[in-house]
Design an enzyme around this catalytic site. Structure first.
Site, PDB file in Angstrom:
ATOM      1  N   CYS A  83      44.377  47.505  37.273  1.00  0.00           N
ATOM      2  CA  CYS A  83      43.018  48.064  37.213  1.00  0.00           C
ATOM      3  C   CYS A  83      43.081  49.538  36.826  1.00  0.00           C
ATOM      4  O   CYS A  83      43.507  49.860  35.720  1.00  0.00           O
ATOM      5  CB  CYS A  83      42.279  47.826  38.526  1.00  0.00           C
ATOM      6  SG  CYS A  83      40.501  48.118  38.379  1.00  0.00           S
ATOM      7  N   HIS A 186      42.503  41.955  38.819  1.00  0.00           N
ATOM      8  CA  HIS A 186      43.246  42.108  40.074  1.00  0.00           C
ATOM      9  C   HIS A 186      44.065  40.857  40.382  1.00  0.00           C
ATOM     10  O   HIS A 186      43.540  39.923  40.987  1.00  0.00           O
ATOM     11  CB  HIS A 186      42.268  42.385  41.223  1.00  0.00           C
ATOM     12  CG  HIS A 186      41.672  43.751  41.144  1.00  0.00           C
ATOM     13  ND1 HIS A 186      42.273  44.846  41.698  1.00  0.00           N
ATOM     14  CD2 HIS A 186      40.547  44.203  40.543  1.00  0.00           C
ATOM     15  CE1 HIS A 186      41.539  45.924  41.455  1.00  0.00           C
ATOM     16  NE2 HIS A 186      40.487  45.557  40.745  1.00  0.00           N
ATOM     17  N   GLU A 188      46.127  40.461  42.636  1.00  0.00           N
ATOM     18  CA  GLU A 188      46.203  40.302  44.095  1.00  0.00           C
ATOM     19  C   GLU A 188      44.974  39.613  44.667  1.00  0.00           C
ATOM     20  O   GLU A 188      44.937  39.278  45.842  1.00  0.00           O
ATOM     21  CB  GLU A 188      46.448  41.661  44.759  1.00  0.00           C
ATOM     22  CG  GLU A 188      45.250  42.598  44.864  1.00  0.00           C
ATOM     23  CD  GLU A 188      44.918  43.369  43.586  1.00  0.00           C
ATOM     24  OE1 GLU A 188      45.463  43.031  42.517  1.00  0.00           O
ATOM     25  OE2 GLU A 188      44.098  44.312  43.666  1.00  0.00           O
TER      26      GLU A 188
END
Lengths: 205, 268
Positions: A83, A186, A188
């Site tokens: 990001c 993202h 994650e």
């Protein structure tokens, strides 16, 4: 070879989630800004959220940039920016005025032209891989990833664009120049696709 | 292209996962961590985690569930973020910017606020400035009273003078990133969303609306996505009562030609 991941922490909010993701995959994970840890790592990750200028200010204040640039840019250690951690690689950004970036990959950070769609762009969006890269190996044709952003990377060299996504307009979703990689989304927060992408990154040596 | 989202809502009361009916009756469903793990494995797009406790105790009172007893909401958020690699919204009992910061630091991505927004409308703007609009979800509990969808306060018990549409406009102008729109009338009733409410509010504002309250079958999700402009469909109870619920719901919505992320089962 054992994987040792160093997650750099300039004070971004998503470090914890990124650490959780890599902890489930790598042999060893440290969240650290210490030069020795960066040097000992096999892989370096820079998570980021928030505004471009604030991120760069903190990166200059808190990270051992000289060491990072040496091991990543000179020695070729695999690097992943996430990001805003990807955006800071650009030469300059235009969020809240013009700010100089790290300049590792040519281009600038500009507001996404989302046409009638609201910003920030938040949610799951499919990503089109534009250029074969180990980062996207064995991911299906058009995997969905989770995005939260208003600004995008406008690269100078189109060959650095690894993947694109569309929200009003098409934009760069993943960028790469040799060992230096960055993703606008993202991993994650992207479940299976994110886990696979993180595994792929760890397989790069 | 951006996808419509399917979002399980987990209600937490004093450390336990509960089912709610019209904001009044609560039934215990067990350990919140194992529920989250299950919902992750079934491919949820996001999770919304609402703490509806009436006091500060979150003791699960059992140690036979494979997890240590949790003493507070923070430990629960921390545990959840280790098993759920997906966006997580946390709400309930938010009283200050510090409350938001503490939850974000533990792995929450967005914060849902309700009561404090009604008490101090300027809080929405302060929070959005501090943490970004993408992080602030305003939760609205609405009830149909004399032909108007009124905003309810105090956990859905007390009517305010505000209409749901006006309040949604006001908070979206103040910087809210999303609206979580719940129908007090439909909560736990399994008779479908209040489609009028969803239609009116989603047409009144530009920011995404998450529909909640009343889902009793997969078709209710499809109705909301087909007949209103909501961006996401959420539900609580229905996801806890059948195996692979999220996966099955996704599969159904894809078969209806809806724009959702393909169903997937994860091995965590």
């Amino acid at each position: 070879m054992k994987t040792r991941v160093c997650i750099l922490d300039y004070g971004s909010g998503n470090v914890k989630s990124v650490c959780n993701l890599f902890s489930s995959l790598a042999d060893h994970v440290s969240v650290s800004n210490e030069a020795a840890v960066v040097e000992a790592a096999t892989h370096v990750v820079l998570p980021g959220v928030g505004a471009f200028a604030a991120a760069l200010r903190r990166i200059h204040e808190r990270l051992p940039l000289e060491v990072i640039e040496r091991v990543v840019r000179r020695d070729g250690k695999p690097f992943l920016g996430i990001c805003v951690g990807m955006q800071v690689l650009a030469e300059r950004g235009f969020e809240f005025g013009e700010t100089e970036g790290l300049g590792w990959i040519g281009g600038s950070i500009e507001q996404l032209d989302s046409r009638e769609y609201p910003l920030p762009h938040i949610g799951w969006n499919n990503v089109t891989v534009q250029r074969a890269n180990p980062l996207f190996s064995e991911l299906e044709n058009s995997p969905d990833f989770y995005f939260v952003h208003s600004f995008v990377f406008r690269p100078r060299d189109p060959l650095t664009v690894l993947a694109t996504a569309a929200y009003g307009a098409e934009f760069c979703a993943a960028i790469g120049s040799d060992n230096i990689l960055g993703v606008q989304f993202h991993p994650e927060k992207s479940q299976r696709a994110g886990i696979k992408l993180a595994k792929n990154f760890l397989a790069i040596s | 292209m951006k996808k419509n989202r399917l979002i399980p809502v987990l209600l937490l009361r004093n450390g336990w996962l509960v089912q709610s009916k019209q904001f009044r009756r609560y039934q215990n469903l067990g350990n919140p961590i194992s529920a989250v793990k299950r919902l992750s494995e079934w491919g949820s797009d996001e999770l919304i985690y609402l703490d509806i406790s009436r006091d500060e105790t979150h003791d699960m009172r059992r140690d036979d569930l494979g997890h240590p007893n949790r003493s507070n909401i923070f430990e629960i958020i921390e545990d959840v973020s280790k098993v759920a690699f997906m966006p997580m919204t946390v709400g309930g009992r938010i009283r200050s910017l510090g409350d938001i910061e503490a939850r974000l630091a533990l792995g929450a991505d967005k914060i849902a606020i309700n009561t404090i927004a009604l008490e101090q409308p300027q809080f929405v703007e302060q929070a959005a400035r501090e943490f970004g609009a993408q992080c602030i979800v305003v939760s609205i509990d609405a009830k149909l009273i004399d032909g108007m969808h009124r905003v309810m306060r105090d956990g859905g018990r007390e009517p305010t003078s505000l209409s749901a549409c006006d309040w949604a406009r006001q908070v979206s102008q103040a910087g809210a990133g999303e609206i979580l729109l719940n129908s007090v009338d439909r909560d736990g009733m399994k008779n479908g969303y209040d489609l009028d409410l969803l239609r009116q509010v989603s047409a009144a504002i530009k920011i995404p609306v998450i529909a909640c309250g009343g889902v009793g079958e997969w078709g209710h999700f499809a109705e909301a996505l087909q007949q209103t402009r909501v961006d996401a469909v959420a539900a609580a109870n229905i996801f806890h009562y059948s195996d692979q619920s999220v996966y099955m719901a996704k599969k159904y919505l894809l078969e209806q030609g809806l724009n959702v992320r393909p169903a997937e089962l994860l091995e965590l």
